[in-house]
Scaffold this active site. Structure first.
Site, short mmCIF file in Angstrom:
data_model
loop_
_atom_site.label_atom_id
_atom_site.label_comp_id
_atom_site.label_asym_id
_atom_site.label_seq_id
_atom_site.Cartn_x
_atom_site.Cartn_y
_atom_site.Cartn_z
CG HIS A 144 -1.94 -1.11 1.18
ND1 HIS A 144 -2.08 -2.01 2.19
CD2 HIS A 144 -2.82 -1.47 0.23
CE1 HIS A 144 -3.03 -2.89 1.88
NE2 HIS A 144 -3.49 -2.58 0.68
CB ALA A 178 -1.42 5.34 -4.42
CB THR A 189 -3.89 2.69 -0.90
OG1 THR A 189 -3.23 1.45 -1.17
CG2 THR A 189 -3.20 3.38 0.25
CG ASN A 190 -8.01 -0.73 -5.19
OD1 ASN A 190 -7.22 -0.32 -6.02
ND2 ASN A 190 -9.08 -1.41 -5.50
C1 LIG Z 1 -0.54 -7.56 -4.22
C2 LIG Z 1 -1.34 -6.32 -3.87
C3 LIG Z 1 -2.51 -6.46 -3.13
C4 LIG Z 1 -3.26 -5.33 -2.80
N1 LIG Z 1 -4.42 -5.50 -2.10
C5 LIG Z 1 -5.18 -4.43 -1.81
C6 LIG Z 1 -6.43 -4.59 -1.13
O1 LIG Z 1 -6.84 -5.70 -0.79
N2 LIG Z 1 -7.15 -3.47 -0.84
C7 LIG Z 1 -6.72 -2.22 -1.18
O2 LIG Z 1 -7.41 -1.22 -0.89
N3 LIG Z 1 -5.55 -2.04 -1.83
C8 LIG Z 1 -4.77 -3.11 -2.16
N4 LIG Z 1 -3.58 -2.93 -2.81
C9 LIG Z 1 -3.12 -1.56 -3.09
C10 LIG Z 1 -3.78 -0.98 -4.33
O3 LIG Z 1 -3.83 -1.96 -5.35
C11 LIG Z 1 -2.93 0.23 -4.77
O4 LIG Z 1 -2.85 1.19 -3.71
C12 LIG Z 1 -3.53 0.92 -5.97
O5 LIG Z 1 -3.69 0.02 -7.04
C13 LIG Z 1 -2.61 2.06 -6.39
O6 LIG Z 1 -3.11 2.62 -7.57
P1 LIG Z 1 -2.16 3.44 -8.52
O7 LIG Z 1 -3.03 3.98 -9.60
O8 LIG Z 1 -1.36 4.39 -7.69
O9 LIG Z 1 -1.10 2.40 -9.12
P2 LIG Z 1 -1.34 1.06 -9.94
O10 LIG Z 1 -2.65 0.42 -9.60
O11 LIG Z 1 -0.08 0.27 -9.75
O12 LIG Z 1 -1.44 1.55 -11.44
C14 LIG Z 1 -0.31 1.94 -12.18
C15 LIG Z 1 -0.62 1.61 -13.64
O13 LIG Z 1 0.38 2.20 -14.45
C16 LIG Z 1 0.74 1.27 -15.44
N5 LIG Z 1 2.07 1.63 -15.90
C17 LIG Z 1 3.25 1.46 -15.25
N6 LIG Z 1 4.27 1.92 -15.99
C18 LIG Z 1 3.73 2.41 -17.11
C19 LIG Z 1 4.28 3.04 -18.28
N7 LIG Z 1 5.60 3.26 -18.40
N8 LIG Z 1 3.43 3.40 -19.25
C20 LIG Z 1 2.09 3.20 -19.14
N9 LIG Z 1 1.52 2.61 -18.05
C21 LIG Z 1 2.34 2.22 -17.06
C22 LIG Z 1 0.65 -0.07 -14.75
O14 LIG Z 1 0.50 -1.10 -15.69
C23 LIG Z 1 -0.62 0.11 -13.90
O15 LIG Z 1 -1.79 -0.22 -14.60
C24 LIG Z 1 -2.82 -4.05 -3.19
C25 LIG Z 1 -1.65 -3.91 -3.94
C26 LIG Z 1 -0.92 -5.03 -4.29
C27 LIG Z 1 0.33 -4.87 -5.12
#
Ligand SMILES: Cc1cc2nc3c(=O)[nH]c(=O)nc-3n(C[C@H](O)[C@H](O)[C@H](O)COP(=O)(O)OP(=O)(O)OC[C@H]3O[C@@H](n4cnc5c(N)ncnc54)[C@H](O)[C@@H]3O)c2cc1C
Length: 205
Positions: A144, A178, A189-190
């Site tokens: 997270h 995030a 954090t989702n």
């Molecule tokens: C194993 C795991 C379990 C989790 N379980 C939970 C849960 O049960 N409950 C909860 O609330 N949260 C959970 N989380 C946390 C939650 O998933 C994250 O906080 C949330 O997804 C963050 O969103 P984000 O948009 O910041 O990043 P991300 O969801 O990581 O999105 C980033 C995106 O950018 C894309 N990307 C990366 N590099 C590039 C590039 N160069 N060009 C184009 N696209 C790119 C990636 O493919 C991805 O789709 C979990 C996380 C993990 C890893």
């Protein structure tokens, strides 16, 4: 534990330590049984076919990590250093949380559900050195990560984006994920990440 069936259950609960500044600064998670066949190291160490887990964590950590660029190449992976337990207050709270987890797992309600407690001898519950040693070798992240490009008014104070998600001092560059969370949330954090995305869609329309 008995061999797992196909019911998988995760329970999460927030609670407050006696040492934290905020309420609900701690996280407790309990998982139903899973087989160790796919985890040979754990299987070798524990010598049982399946386990359940009680996991504690700090949801309001004092320690702060860093994300730095390795090179100017945008495809190169960054250097991520979580610096877990770098602030002693985090270690103390996990010691307290671990004592709570041991007490919970040893309680008459839970004891009939398993054959033995592994990983840590429950008789060590009051031995701070043993608990600290265990924590230092087993601590890990909880997926997270947040706040590495945090939102705030003052870039001099470490803020990277403003309240409209625009990077301070760079026109037309926004961060939407995030990483903009201004503080580490005391929750998974989702949902907040999705809300940030929806707010950005409104702002950038
Ligand atoms: C194993 C795991 C379990 C989790 N379980 C939970 C849960 O049960 N409950 C909860 O609330 N949260 C959970 N989380 C946390 C939650 O998933 C994250 O906080 C949330 O997804 C963050 O969103 P984000 O948009 O910041 O990043 P991300 O969801 O990581 O999105 C980033 C995106 O950018 C894309 N990307 C990366 N590099 C590039 C590039 N160069 N060009 C184009 N696209 C790119 C990636 O493919 C991805 O789709 C979990 C996380 C993990 C890893």
């Amino acid at each position: 534990l008995d061999a797992p069936d196909d019911r998988v259950c995760q329970l999460g609960a927030r609670f407050s330590s006696s040492l934290g500044k905020a309420t609900d600064d701690m996280w407790l998670s309990m998982w139903s049984a899973w087989e160790l066949a796919e985890f040979p190291d754990l299987h070798r160490a524990l010598q049982v076919p399946s386990i359940s887990a009680v996991i504690v964590g700090v949801h309001d950590p004092l320690s702060r990590g860093t994300v730095r660029l390795r090179t100017a190449d945008p495809d190169a992976r960054p250097i991520v250093d979580f610096r877990m337990l770098s602030e002693p207050g985090d270690l103390s709270r996990i010691v307290e949380g671990l004592q709570f987890a041991i007490e919970l797992a040893s309680s008459p309600s839970f004891a009939p559900l398993y054959r033995s407690i592994g990983m840590l001898d429950p008789s060590s519950a009051n031995d701070r050195d043993v608990l600290e040693g265990y924590i230092k070798t087993s601590v890990g992240g909880w997926y997270h990560a947040s706040g590495t490009c945090r939102m705030g008014a003052d870039p001099e104070d470490g803020a990277v984006v403003d309240a409209r998600l625009q990077v301070h001092g760079v026109d037309g560059l926004h961060v939407v994920d995030a990483s903009v969370m201004p503080t580490v949330p005391r929750a998974p954090t989702n949902l907040s990440s999705i809300a940030i995305g929806e707010r950005a869609a409104e702002l950038l329309r």
